[in-house]
Scaffold this active site. Structure first.
Site, PDB file in Angstrom:
ATOM      1  N   GLY A  50      -6.075   2.614   2.462  1.00  0.00           N
ATOM      2  CA  GLY A  50      -4.836   3.273   2.871  1.00  0.00           C
ATOM      3  C   GLY A  50      -4.011   3.785   1.704  1.00  0.00           C
ATOM      4  CB  CYS A  51      -4.557   3.722  -1.918  1.00  0.00           C
ATOM      5  SG  CYS A  51      -6.271   4.256  -2.098  1.00  0.00           S
ATOM      6  CB  SER A  52      -1.941   8.152  -2.932  1.00  0.00           C
ATOM      7  OG  SER A  52      -2.355   7.683  -4.196  1.00  0.00           O
TER       8      SER A  52
END
Length: 136
Positions: free
Chosen positions: A9-11
């Site tokens: 769910g990170c950039s």
């Protein structure tokens, strides 16, 4: 060819997803915090690495620092079981197809997931754009 994006769910995972959508590459995304990779899936990923677990483990992650384990002393199976239990040990995203692997989001490297014909067409287009003789 379907591409799997295993992320947290990170950039970087969001950038990989956006790139796949923009380039019309079929993919399946999985949040490994919610649904960790199995030991078997980790073994399949490792067969595509150059440096084994060093390519996929994030030594800067909080779980890695907190564990204070000598990862080199563990058997591969022990290490894979720990990764299964602590998916935050992994770099994100891990992008995998049948024969290709990319760890992290890198704009130039992700092009490897485009079909060969598309890559060739884009390369030819780039050459035409950059090497046409200047009219004057």
């Amino acid at each position: 060819m379907t591409v799997n994006i295993y992320g947290q769910g990170c950039s970087s995972t969001r950038k990989a997803r956006k790139w796949m959508i923009e380039n019309k590459v079929s993919f399946v995304e999985r949040n490994i915090r919610d649904e960790p990779l199995t030991v078997g899936e980790l073994q399949e990923i490792l067969r595509l690495t150059i440096n084994g677990t060093d390519d996929i483990i994030s030594k800067r992650s909080a779980p890695y620092k907190a564990m204070k384990l000598d990862f080199d002393e563990l058997s591969l199976l022990e290490l894979l079981e720990i990764i299964h239990e602590q998916p935050r040990l992994l770099k994100s995203p891990i992008i995998v197809s049948e024969k290709k692997l990319q760890v992290g989001y890198h704009e130039e490297e992700i092009r490897q997931f485009l079909p060969r014909k598309t890559r060739k067409f884009q390369w030819l287009q780039w050459r035409m754009d950059h090497f046409n003789p200047v009219e004057g």
